[in-house]
Design an enzyme around this catalytic site. Structure first.
Site, PDB file in Angstrom:
ATOM      1  N   ASP A 135      92.456  34.809  -8.438  1.00 26.81           N
ATOM      2  CA  ASP A 135      92.697  36.287  -8.234  1.00 26.81           C
ATOM      3  C   ASP A 135      93.189  36.649  -9.554  1.00 26.81           C
ATOM      4  O   ASP A 135      93.696  36.180 -10.208  1.00 26.81           O
ATOM      5  CB  ASP A 135      93.219  36.767  -6.987  1.00 26.81           C
ATOM      6  CG  ASP A 135      93.017  38.105  -6.604  1.00 26.81           C
ATOM      7  OD1 ASP A 135      92.245  39.050  -7.282  1.00 26.81           O
ATOM      8  OD2 ASP A 135      93.524  38.873  -5.640  1.00 26.81           O
ATOM      9  N   ASP A 167      88.208  44.477  -4.396  1.00 27.81           N
ATOM     10  CA  ASP A 167      89.069  45.195  -3.351  1.00 27.81           C
ATOM     11  C   ASP A 167      88.296  46.403  -2.907  1.00 27.81           C
ATOM     12  O   ASP A 167      88.399  47.472  -3.240  1.00 27.81           O
ATOM     13  CB  ASP A 167      90.255  45.659  -3.980  1.00 27.81           C
ATOM     14  CG  ASP A 167      91.163  44.521  -4.329  1.00 27.81           C
ATOM     15  OD1 ASP A 167      91.060  43.295  -4.013  1.00 27.81           O
ATOM     16  OD2 ASP A 167      92.092  44.406  -4.957  1.00 27.81           O
TER      17      ASP A 167
END
Length: 929
Positions: A529, A604
């Site tokens: 990430d 996200d």
């Protein structure tokens, strides 16, 4: 999080406060518009018109493999070098660089899988106005016009693509800054060669605009020691109204025109809860665009890793359907055309023109340049359960047990950043995860796996082995002054390894070895990430452009950083097994070539209906540019979904390639059984559906690995001459044979699905009802509905005995679903291997073709030289659109014949053949009489 944030600086504290607050919306002011990006503003200010560039035909050199030609800018006399190559597979490559740059300009390494093989170019004609070269195939020619410079690729009388037809070629050459003390001897070093860039001192060059030598955005100043270096080039696509690609953007599949707003931006950024339907940059940047009309599909691959903006304009934009009809009735001679302009901050122009002519040809052409989708282990195609964060080992054990208690299969459980010892990656929290091997063994005993996050920001802490080794080896990115670059991220002050260095990537890979990564076992996989890279206190939440990777500034390599992190991590998982086990690595940041290393998700997102809808075009766009293994966080990362939205998201996600539920730290728990028995049953049903289709998913990924064709694809890929499919992005195909139209509207009582192909038949996989193609079909829906159709003419193998994980189903039997077309024929495939190693490269697999023709269903070996055995057998055959036979006979490879039992449902024309019992790897025929 409270104690953690108290130790942070005010910038990080503010960032986290925004993240964890209820506002949950992107602050667009953190990210540049084109007007705030100096090079974009400069280049965009140049309007279409007369180009200052002309080709100096007397400099032309033609060898068997390339054409070279100098271009001159008549305004400042700076010369460029044009190189043109004809590549194998109907690709043309065009490179433009400075003829004599002050220093080398960056050329992107490691993305192409090899130096592309060339084919001969030949000169057809030449005069003072230009040259014509043969591209060989299909009477293709390239026409180079001299004044102004222009390049056209034509086939017969048709222009396929034009470069610089609008005169927007721009190339800001490297130069000495005029307001600094120059080397007094510099003027005598190069003589008076007019081609020498440093010698040109025209009035235009003296003009210094804001942002050329220094640029400030908010509180951050970019020092720009090399000055302006932007490049720009326009492409015209006659006959084209539909263009696609250039992910990642939260936008429609068909790209929009940008005349009235910002261009599409390609610049990998950590965009907190991104907005939808705009051209803002997101986590990935793949500079590949596809153009399509009923005659042809082409592609443009702009190989540049710097910040890039893409402008799109069209002469049909804004016209209503009535206006287009009026043009047709009145005999308007205006041919539709789309014009595309690429603008990058630095580097060179290196562009690959993929000339199709079919969608499959373009996929193959792009795959020949950057590789194909990595062939994933079968388990990774199952269901993944994640949240930020499972609290401790007991939490993991409890969630794992919950899936068994509620009879929901899953393959992977995930751990986010809180599993580490103080955000130190490659470690475990000594209190919450004190015995990771014991935890992993518990999962392994159930044939399940785990993914743990490993991010590329390293906590600056002298008690942290990883940090100490990177610092002592000199592997951190440097700031402009030569010290280690530091920024704020989850651990607080963090260093950023220089993944552009092969030795750094090799060292990083070595850290995944079982004797280095304490607690790691063979069923632990990895998630990268924040690899844009994310820097909370950096400009636009990323790294300063004047940070240094060796001799190159970060501005040159920015969009490559995430690719390199992904590459090094995948290499680490490969090496830890001695090269035998296929890695599984998820990444957030991607570039061209990322498909070679694993999976990607759309970042996200939010628990909103529009975010559910946008997951479809986002994954379709990634698939078109080679990255098939795509998914979105099921349920939405931010906020809390209603039970209706959660169920609908599971139903959608189950038919997308990467199937993972994930949620923000601040959201209520949402394991599938927490919303009441009725919703648990709905979720269980669709997760189990996913598992029944795993043989088909696996076969599709095997084909993607071999061909570059997307697993999840827009309808126009299979129906390229049907304009009704060109802008559809609320439904999609899996391979050729499954059409999925998810329910993405709140409170929906029905959906309208377009079933393509006027000669096709489509069968509802749930009811087996047959529908004709070439129509918009209204489908009433309830909460249990997920409209999925199998194409008539296809055979899809499924496994209906669903167990707790895919590995538990390895030896289970198959049911063949044979959907007959209107000619009463069908065909399909079955691919089987060990599901997790590279032994398929040694021809250890089964690949069979099923065909149904003239009432005979047969299984034949597609790879006679391959060797593999399976314990699985065929336990059922379901034929849709069948007639009732009087007798059914099975003939095995050894000639033995047996009569088979069957049932026939006359109301639905469904024939079910029970217990045929043949091995899935054997030759056989089933004859209907």
């Amino acid at each position: 999080m409270a104690t953690f944030t108290e130790r942070m600086g005010p910038v990080l504290l503010l960032w986290l406060a925004v993240c964890l607050s209820g506002t949950w919306a992107v602050d667009k002011g953190n990210f540049k518009t084109c007007d705030q990006s100096a090079f974009c503003k400069r280049q965009r200010a140049v309007k279409p018109g007369e180009s200052p560039y002309r080709a100096l035909l007397e400099t032309m050199e033609l060898t068997n493999t390339r054409l070279t030609l100098q271009l001159i800018n008549d305004n400042n006399k700076v010369r460029l070098l044009l190189e043109l190559y004809r590549l194998q597979g109907n690709i043309t490559r065009v490179k433009i660089n400075e003829l004599k740059p002050l220093k080398p300009r960056y050329e992107v390494p490691d993305v192409l899988i090899r130096e592309p093989p060339t084919e001969p170019l030949s000169l057809l004609s030449q005069d003072e106005n230009g040259v014509v070269l043969s591209l060989g195939a299909e009477s293709q020619r390239v026409i180079v016009s001299a004044r102004p410079f222009r390049l056209d690729i034509v086939e017969g009388r048709e222009v396929l693509m034009s470069l610089n037809s609008r005169g927007l070629l721009g190339f800001e050459h490297l130069r000495m800054r005029k307001d600094t003390q120059a080397d007094p001897e510099a003027e005598n070093k190069e003589g008076t060669d007019p081609a020498n860039q440093a010698e040109t001192t025209t009035e235009e060059e003296e003009k210094v605009e804001d942002g050329m030598w220094e640029e400030t955005f908010k509180s951050h100043t970019d020092s720009k020691p090399n000055g302006p270096s932007a490049i720009s080039l326009d492409f015209s696509l006659p006959g084209v109204e539909h263009v696609y690609g250039i992910p990642e953007h939260a936008d429609t599949l068909k790209l929009k025109t940008t005349d009235s707003g910002d261009p599409y931006r390609l610049y990998n950024l950590d965009v907190f809860q991104y907005e939808l339907y705009n051209p803002m940059a997101l986590y990935g940047a793949v500079p590949v665009m596809l153009a399509h009309n009923v005659q042809r599909t082409t592609g443009i691959f702009w190989l540049n890793a710097a910040e890039t903006w893409v402008d799109i304009s069209s002469n049909t934009a804004g016209k209503t359907v009535f206006g287009k009809m009026l043009d047709y009735v009145q005999g308007s001679s205006e041919t539709p055309q789309t014009d595309v302009r690429w603008i990058s901050e630095s580097g060179i122009i290196d562009v690959f023109l993929m000339l199709g002519p079919t969608p499959r040809d373009v996929f193959s052409q792009y795959a020949s340049l950057t590789g194909t989708q990595a062939f994933p282990p079968l388990a990774s195609l199952g269901y993944h359960q994640c949240r930020w964060n499972y609290n401790d080992q007991e939490d993991v054990r409890s969630v794992d047990a919950g899936f068994d208690e509620h009879d929901i299969p899953y393959d992977f459980i995930w751990l986010d950043i809180e599993h580490t010892d103080g955000k130190r990656y490659f470690t475990w929290d000594p209190h919450k995860f004190a015995s990771p091997k014991e935890m992993l063994q518990g999962l392994l005993d159930k044939k399940r796996k785990m993914v743990a996050i490993v991010d590329p920001h390293i906590k600056v802490d002298t008690n942290y082995k990883i940090h100490n080794e990177i610092r002592s080896l000199g592997f951190y990115v440097k700031n402009k002054d030569g010290a280690d670059y530091e920024g704020w991220c989850w651990p607080g002050s963090a260093g950023y390894p220089d993944f552009t260095r092969p030795d750094m990537r090799a060292w990083w890979a070595s850290q995944f070895a079982y004797d280095q990564y304490e607690g790691a076992t063979e069923n632990l996989y990895t998630w990268n990430d924040m690899n844009e890279p994310s820097v909370f206190n950096g400009p636009e939440v990323t790294m300063h452009k004047d940070a240094m990777h060796g001799s190159w500034e970060h501005r040159e390599v920015h969009n490559l950083y995430g690719l390199y992190v992904h590459m090094a991590t995948a290499q680490g998982l490969l090496e830890r097994s001695g090269g035998t086990e296929r890695p599984f690595v998820l990444t957030r940041a991607v570039f061209a070539g990322s498909q070679r290393y694993g999976a990607v998700w759309t970042g996200d997102n939010s628990a909103e209906w529009d975010h559910l809808k946008i997951s479809i075009p986002m994954c379709l766009s990634l698939g078109l540019v080679g990255i098939s293994f795509c998914g979105a966080d099921v349920g939405g990362f931010f906020k809390s979904p209603s039970t209706e939205l959660l169920v609908r998201w599971y139903q959608t996600g189950a038919y997308q390639p990467f199937f993972r539920a994930h949620a923000h730290l601040d959201t209520p728990r949402r394991e599938p059984w927490l919303f009441g028995p009725e919703n648990t049953a709905l979720i269980r049903e669709v997760v189990r559906q996913r598992y029944t289709f795993l043989p088909y998913w696996y076969q599709l990924f095997y084909h993607a690995y071999h061909t570059g064709e997307p697993v999840m694809r827009p309808l126009w890929v299979e129906y390229p001459q049907d304009p009704a499919t060109f802008a559809l992005d609320d439904e999609f195909l899996l391979g050729r044979d499954l059409l999925v139209h998810p329910v993405t509207e709140e409170g929906a009582r029905g959906v309208t699905a377009y079933l393509p192909g006027k000669d096709e038949a489509w069968f509802d996989i749930h009811t087996f009802q047959k529908h004709n193609g070439g129509q918009n079909l209204y489908i009433p829906v309830t909460m249990s509905s997920i409209p999925v159709f199998q194409r008539g003419g296809s055979i899809i193998p499924r496994k209906l005995r669903v167990r707790r994980s895919s590995t538990c189903m390895e030896h289970d039997p198959y049911t063949l679903y044979v959907a007959l077309n209107n000619q009463r024929t069908a065909e399909g495939e079955l691919y089987i291997d060990d599901s997790h190693t590279f032994n398929y490269e040694k021809k250890e697999f089964i690949h069979r073709r099923f065909s149904f023709i003239k009432n005979v269903l047969s299984s034949a070996n597609l790879e006679p030289d391959a060797q593999f055995t399976t314990k699985s057998w065929v336990e059922r055959i379901v034929i849709l659109g069948a007639s009732k036979p009087s007798m059914i006979t099975l003939k095995s490879a050894d000639g033995e014949e047996n009569q088979l039992e069957f049932d026939f449902d006359a109301s639905m024309s469904v024939l079910t053949i029970r217990k045929p019992g043949m091995n899935a790897g054997a030759d056989w025929t089933v004859t209907l009489q």
